[in-house]
Design a protein around this motif. Structure first.
Motif, PDB file in Angstrom:
ATOM      1  N   GLU A   1     -12.718   5.823   4.730  1.00  0.00           N
ATOM      2  CA  GLU A   1     -14.078   6.371   4.744  1.00  0.00           C
ATOM      3  C   GLU A   1     -15.121   5.273   4.950  1.00  0.00           C
ATOM      4  O   GLU A   1     -16.060   5.438   5.721  1.00  0.00           O
ATOM      5  CB  GLU A   1     -14.367   7.126   3.449  1.00  0.00           C
ATOM      6  CG  GLU A   1     -13.655   8.449   3.373  1.00  0.00           C
ATOM      7  CD  GLU A   1     -13.919   9.185   2.067  1.00  0.00           C
ATOM      8  OE1 GLU A   1     -14.488   8.581   1.124  1.00  0.00           O
ATOM      9  OE2 GLU A   1     -13.549  10.366   1.994  1.00  0.00           O
TER      10      GLU A   1
ATOM     11  N   ASP B   1      -3.479   6.194  -3.027  1.00  0.00           N
ATOM     12  CA  ASP B   1      -4.107   7.212  -2.173  1.00  0.00           C
ATOM     13  C   ASP B   1      -5.629   7.129  -2.225  1.00  0.00           C
ATOM     14  O   ASP B   1      -6.304   7.262  -1.207  1.00  0.00           O
ATOM     15  CB  ASP B   1      -3.658   8.620  -2.574  1.00  0.00           C
ATOM     16  CG  ASP B   1      -2.219   8.902  -2.167  1.00  0.00           C
ATOM     17  OD1 ASP B   1      -1.690   8.193  -1.286  1.00  0.00           O
ATOM     18  OD2 ASP B   1      -1.621   9.840  -2.734  1.00  0.00           O
ATOM     19  N   ALA B   2      -6.166   6.896  -3.405  1.00  0.00           N
ATOM     20  CA  ALA B   2      -7.619   6.785  -3.547  1.00  0.00           C
ATOM     21  C   ALA B   2      -8.133   5.538  -2.824  1.00  0.00           C
ATOM     22  O   ALA B   2      -9.180   5.568  -2.168  1.00  0.00           O
ATOM     23  CB  ALA B   2      -8.008   6.742  -5.020  1.00  0.00           C
ATOM     24  N   TRP B   3      -7.384   4.424  -2.936  1.00  0.00           N
ATOM     25  CA  TRP B   3      -7.778   3.195  -2.244  1.00  0.00           C
ATOM     26  C   TRP B   3      -7.755   3.423  -0.735  1.00  0.00           C
ATOM     27  O   TRP B   3      -8.679   3.042  -0.024  1.00  0.00           O
ATOM     28  CB  TRP B   3      -6.826   2.052  -2.593  1.00  0.00           C
ATOM     29  CG  TRP B   3      -6.977   1.524  -3.968  1.00  0.00           C
ATOM     30  CD1 TRP B   3      -6.348   1.985  -5.093  1.00  0.00           C
ATOM     31  CD2 TRP B   3      -7.809   0.463  -4.402  1.00  0.00           C
ATOM     32  NE1 TRP B   3      -6.739   1.260  -6.180  1.00  0.00           N
ATOM     33  CE2 TRP B   3      -7.634   0.311  -5.795  1.00  0.00           C
ATOM     34  CE3 TRP B   3      -8.689  -0.390  -3.743  1.00  0.00           C
ATOM     35  CZ2 TRP B   3      -8.302  -0.651  -6.534  1.00  0.00           C
ATOM     36  CZ3 TRP B   3      -9.355  -1.358  -4.494  1.00  0.00           C
ATOM     37  CH2 TRP B   3      -9.155  -1.473  -5.858  1.00  0.00           C
TER      38      TRP B   3
ATOM     39  N   TYR C   1     -11.536  -3.931  -0.059  1.00  0.00           N
ATOM     40  CA  TYR C   1     -10.438  -3.652  -0.997  1.00  0.00           C
ATOM     41  C   TYR C   1      -9.147  -4.390  -0.645  1.00  0.00           C
ATOM     42  O   TYR C   1      -8.062  -3.826  -0.638  1.00  0.00           O
ATOM     43  CB  TYR C   1     -10.153  -2.162  -1.065  1.00  0.00           C
ATOM     44  CG  TYR C   1     -11.080  -1.383  -1.960  1.00  0.00           C
ATOM     45  CD1 TYR C   1     -11.684  -1.957  -3.059  1.00  0.00           C
ATOM     46  CD2 TYR C   1     -11.332  -0.050  -1.701  1.00  0.00           C
ATOM     47  CE1 TYR C   1     -12.540  -1.234  -3.871  1.00  0.00           C
ATOM     48  CE2 TYR C   1     -12.185   0.691  -2.516  1.00  0.00           C
ATOM     49  CZ  TYR C   1     -12.778   0.076  -3.605  1.00  0.00           C
ATOM     50  OH  TYR C   1     -13.602   0.794  -4.400  1.00  0.00           O
TER      51      TYR C   1
ATOM     52  N   LYS D   1      -7.977   6.222   0.983  1.00  0.00           N
ATOM     53  CA  LYS D   1      -9.065   7.103   1.403  1.00  0.00           C
ATOM     54  C   LYS D   1     -10.395   6.356   1.405  1.00  0.00           C
ATOM     55  O   LYS D   1     -11.193   6.487   2.332  1.00  0.00           O
ATOM     56  CB  LYS D   1      -9.139   8.314   0.478  1.00  0.00           C
ATOM     57  CG  LYS D   1     -10.200   9.291   0.886  1.00  0.00           C
ATOM     58  CD  LYS D   1     -10.216  10.510  -0.012  1.00  0.00           C
ATOM     59  CE  LYS D   1     -11.313  11.465   0.460  1.00  0.00           C
ATOM     60  NZ  LYS D   1     -11.466  12.598  -0.409  1.00  0.00           N
ATOM     61  N   SER D   2     -10.629   5.546   0.394  1.00  0.00           N
ATOM     62  CA  SER D   2     -11.872   4.794   0.300  1.00  0.00           C
ATOM     63  C   SER D   2     -12.014   3.794   1.449  1.00  0.00           C
ATOM     64  O   SER D   2     -13.090   3.640   2.023  1.00  0.00           O
ATOM     65  CB  SER D   2     -11.948   4.073  -1.041  1.00  0.00           C
ATOM     66  OG  SER D   2     -13.158   3.403  -1.169  1.00  0.00           O
TER      67      SER D   2
ATOM     68  N   GLY E   1      -2.853   4.479  -7.810  1.00  0.00           N
ATOM     69  CA  GLY E   1      -4.137   4.822  -7.189  1.00  0.00           C
ATOM     70  C   GLY E   1      -4.203   4.510  -5.707  1.00  0.00           C
ATOM     71  O   GLY E   1      -5.282   4.485  -5.125  1.00  0.00           O
TER      72      GLY E   1
END
Length: 105
Positions: free
Chosen positions: A49, A41-43, A77, A45-46, A39
């Motif tokens: 953003e 990539d999701a972290w 994160y 991006k988050s 995950g």
């Protein structure tokens, strides 16, 4: 590369006030930290953003030309981003990106 246009559901979109000087370098540093984590990539991006969203929440100094640069820290994160805002140019320079997670041996 991720867009600086940030959408947060249910929240008003802030006016773009602060410009990130080198977003690609920030992304590379975060990619290095998250590596092949599940995950990742999701972290990544988050984090980007949320960081950009937080930057746009920074107050503008008035008059901007007289305000000196100031250093700030953003933690999210498991990552710490140290950055400097330049009110006279409405720019942000990322000073360092570090993982807050303990290193594995």
């Amino acid at each position: 590369m991720f867009s600086l246009d940030v959408e947060r559901s249910g929240e008003p979109e802030p006016e773009i006030v602060w410009y990130l000087r080198d977003q690609q370098s920030l992304e590379r540093d975060l990619e290095h930290i998250y590596g092949d984590a599940p995950g990742g990539d999701a972290w990544l991006k988050s984090v980007i953003e949320t960081f950009v969203w937080r930057l746009q929440s920074h107050p503008r100094e008035w008059p901007t030309a007289s305000a000196p640069p100031s250093d700030h820290t953003f933690r999210f994160y498991g990552v710490e981003i140290r950055y400097r805002v330049f009110p006279s140019h409405q720019e942000v320079d990322v000073l360092s990106v570090t993982s807050l997670a303990p290193r594995q041996q």
